[in-house]
Design a protein around this motif. Structure first.
Motif, PDB file in Angstrom:
ATOM      1  N   GLU A   3       3.188  -0.377  18.678  1.00  0.00           N
ATOM      2  CA  GLU A   3       2.494  -1.428  18.337  1.00  0.00           C
ATOM      3  C   GLU A   3       2.523  -2.241  19.638  1.00  0.00           C
ATOM      4  O   GLU A   3       3.287  -1.785  20.521  1.00  0.00           O
ATOM      5  N   CYS A  18      -1.255 -12.360  20.852  1.00  0.00           N
ATOM      6  CA  CYS A  18      -2.179 -11.441  19.898  1.00  0.00           C
ATOM      7  C   CYS A  18      -1.301 -10.426  19.657  1.00  0.00           C
ATOM      8  O   CYS A  18      -0.452  -9.807  20.289  1.00  0.00           O
ATOM      9  N   SER A  20      -1.668  -6.182  18.031  1.00  0.00           N
ATOM     10  CA  SER A  20      -2.417  -4.857  17.840  1.00  0.00           C
ATOM     11  C   SER A  20      -1.351  -3.884  17.408  1.00  0.00           C
ATOM     12  O   SER A  20      -0.440  -3.748  17.761  1.00  0.00           O
ATOM     13  N   MET A  25      -5.072  -0.933  22.756  1.00  0.00           N
ATOM     14  CA  MET A  25      -5.545  -1.919  23.458  1.00  0.00           C
ATOM     15  C   MET A  25      -5.462  -1.710  24.925  1.00  0.00           C
ATOM     16  O   MET A  25      -6.438  -2.381  25.773  1.00  0.00           O
ATOM     17  N   THR A  44     -12.004  -6.474  22.313  1.00  0.00           N
ATOM     18  CA  THR A  44     -10.796  -6.573  21.397  1.00  0.00           C
ATOM     19  C   THR A  44     -11.187  -6.102  19.922  1.00  0.00           C
ATOM     20  O   THR A  44     -10.376  -5.620  19.037  1.00  0.00           O
ATOM     21  N   LEU A  48      -9.278  -3.274  18.043  1.00  0.00           N
ATOM     22  CA  LEU A  48      -8.564  -3.646  16.668  1.00  0.00           C
ATOM     23  C   LEU A  48      -9.080  -2.757  15.633  1.00  0.00           C
ATOM     24  O   LEU A  48      -8.517  -2.282  14.682  1.00  0.00           O
ATOM     25  N   ALA A  51      -7.704   0.878  16.263  1.00  0.00           N
ATOM     26  CA  ALA A  51      -6.179   0.559  15.821  1.00  0.00           C
ATOM     27  C   ALA A  51      -6.027   0.632  14.291  1.00  0.00           C
ATOM     28  O   ALA A  51      -5.159   1.110  13.739  1.00  0.00           O
ATOM     29  N   ALA A  66      -4.362  -6.283  11.857  1.00  0.00           N
ATOM     30  CA  ALA A  66      -5.402  -6.245  12.913  1.00  0.00           C
ATOM     31  C   ALA A  66      -6.614  -6.972  12.557  1.00  0.00           C
ATOM     32  O   ALA A  66      -7.368  -7.393  13.059  1.00  0.00           O
ATOM     33  N   GLN A  69      -6.114 -10.719  13.148  1.00  0.00           N
ATOM     34  CA  GLN A  69      -6.075 -11.015  14.502  1.00  0.00           C
ATOM     35  C   GLN A  69      -7.472 -10.986  15.011  1.00  0.00           C
ATOM     36  O   GLN A  69      -7.844 -11.848  15.685  1.00  0.00           O
TER      37      GLN A  69
END
Length: 96
Positions: A3, A18, A20, A25, A44, A48, A51, A66, A69
């Protein structure tokens, strides 16, 4: 699964930490770089999503962190019509 966290500075000087769930990222953002608000949101959001897809593949469910975020970034970005977002730092860790 690794992470990471990253800290950004919005056009008005506000800093935001932030999260992820994946180191992906690093494929979308560069520490010290500046991106237009629109480009930052696109980068992003894509990262995300990737991810979250990785979490889905490994654990059978999407990453709610995610998604949260991504919502936060979209919400903050709505305040800016122009300007740049600077990537202040990026750090990652392996979950135990």
């Amino acid at each position: 699964m690794p992470e990471m966290s990253f800290v950004v500075r919005w056009p008005d000087g506000r800093e935001q930490s932030c999260y992820s769930p994946s180191l992906v990222m690093h494929d979308y953002l560069t520490p010290g770089a500046e991106y237009t608000v629109e480009d930052f949101v696109e980068r992003t959001s894509e990262a995300l999503t990737v991810a979250s897809d990785r979490v889905l593949a490994k654990f059978g469910m999407r990453c709610t962190s995610a998604a949260q975020q991504m919502e936060e970034i979209h919400g903050v970005s709505a305040s800016y019509r122009a300007g740049a977002v600077r990537i202040l730092s990026m750090s990652g860790a392996e979950l135990l």
